[in-house]
Design an enzyme around this catalytic site. Structure first.
Site, PDB file in Angstrom:
ATOM      1  CG  ASP A   9      -0.394   0.277   2.530  1.00 50.97           C
ATOM      2  OD1 ASP A   9       0.848   0.425   2.622  1.00 50.97           O
ATOM      3  OD2 ASP A   9      -1.159   0.377   3.505  1.00 50.97           O
ATOM      4  CB  CYS A  67       0.772  -2.129   5.036  1.00 49.05           C
ATOM      5  SG  CYS A  67       0.695  -2.992   6.619  1.00 49.05           S
ATOM      6  N   GLY A  72      -1.786  -4.668   9.292  1.00 48.88           N
ATOM      7  CA  GLY A  72      -3.021  -4.717   8.503  1.00 48.88           C
ATOM      8  C   GLY A  72      -2.896  -5.709   7.362  1.00 48.88           C
ATOM      9  CG  HIS A 100       9.691 -24.580  13.273  1.00 49.21           C
ATOM     10  ND1 HIS A 100       9.867 -24.654  14.635  1.00 49.21           N
ATOM     11  CD2 HIS A 100      10.836 -25.035  12.716  1.00 49.21           C
ATOM     12  CE1 HIS A 100      11.080 -25.134  14.906  1.00 49.21           C
ATOM     13  NE2 HIS A 100      11.688 -25.360  13.752  1.00 49.21           N
ATOM     14  NE  ARG A 111       3.386   4.978   7.089  1.00 50.17           N
ATOM     15  CZ  ARG A 111       2.077   5.173   6.921  1.00 50.17           C
ATOM     16  NH1 ARG A 111       1.233   4.804   7.877  1.00 50.17           N
ATOM     17  NH2 ARG A 111       1.626   5.718   5.817  1.00 50.17           N
ATOM     18  NE  ARG A 135       9.357 -30.211  16.632  1.00 54.38           N
ATOM     19  CZ  ARG A 135      10.337 -30.036  15.758  1.00 54.38           C
ATOM     20  NH1 ARG A 135      10.598 -30.957  14.837  1.00 54.38           N
ATOM     21  NH2 ARG A 135      11.065 -28.935  15.784  1.00 54.38           N
TER      22      ARG A 135
HETATM   23  C1  RB5 Z   1      -1.764   3.323   6.087  1.00 54.13           C
HETATM   24  O1  RB5 Z   1      -1.708   4.631   6.559  1.00 54.13           O
HETATM   25  C2  RB5 Z   1      -1.548   2.339   7.222  1.00 54.13           C
HETATM   26  O2  RB5 Z   1      -2.667   2.342   8.064  1.00 54.13           O
HETATM   27  C3  RB5 Z   1      -1.290   0.966   6.666  1.00 54.13           C
HETATM   28  O3  RB5 Z   1      -0.210   1.007   5.795  1.00 54.13           O
HETATM   29  C4  RB5 Z   1      -0.899  -0.123   7.642  1.00 54.13           C
HETATM   30  O4  RB5 Z   1       0.025   0.329   8.572  1.00 54.13           O
HETATM   31  C5  RB5 Z   1      -1.957  -0.900   8.258  1.00 54.13           C
HETATM   32  O5  RB5 Z   1      -1.662  -1.827   9.028  1.00 54.13           O
END
Ligand code: RB5
Length: 156
Positions: A9, A67, A72, A100, A111, A135
């Site tokens: 994203d 992301c 997310g 595993h 980020r 296992r």
């Molecule tokens: C986007 O701003 C952010 O919410 C998305 O990239 C992510 O961090 C969601 O988990």
């Protein structure tokens, strides 16, 4: 040649091209499913879905979804049948998750970590294979059973 599907994203975009280079350097064919810029918001479930569909169709063996936090993307990817995604911001989890748990999608938060650590994590993920021991297969089969409409809210 093994194929990697990768998508990001807007929050994960900054790492995508570097991880594509890393994968290609390891001999993987890459399928870039976008996004193409950090400037326009993209919903992370769409990125996760694009990667998951490639794995489900057998057009890719592994996936990476980027992301902002990795969280997310991971939640969304794990809603898809046959997808076993993990957020990995360390190299141990990235290879052990495959060895595993047969993790097939790596989720990374652009980020949270920088490009060199993300590159090493990608190498660890792509270089690992499921260990196929009794296992581990037993546990994997229990995960697969959960996916097949297992326990529901209120069940014991
Ligand atoms: C986007 O701003 C952010 O919410 C998305 O990239 C992510 O961090 C969601 O988990």
């Amino acid at each position: 040649m093994k194929r990697l599907a990768i998508a990001a994203d807007h929050g994960g975009f900054v790492l995508k091209s570097r991880l594509i280079e890393v994968a290609q350097g390891l001999g993987w064919e890459t399928l870039d499913l976008g996004t193409d810029s950090a400037d326009h918001p993209v919903d992370y479930p769409d990125s996760a879905k694009a990667v998951g569909l490639e794995l489900q169709a057998g057009r890719a063996e592994r996936g990476i979804v980027l992301c902002g936090s990795g969280v997310g993307a991971c939640i969304a990817a794990n809603k898809m049948r046959g997808i076993r995604a993990g957020v990995c911001h360390d190299t141990y989890s990235a290879h052990q998750g495959v060895e595993h748990d047969d993790m097939n999608v790596l989720c990374v938060g652009a980020r949270i970590i920088g490009s060199e650590l993300a590159s090493e994590i990608t190498r660890a993920f792509l270089g690992a294979t499921f260990q196929n021991e009794e296992r581990l297969v037993r546990r994997l089969n229990k995960v697969k059973a959960l996916e097949q409409g297992g326990p529901q809210p209120g069940d014991r």
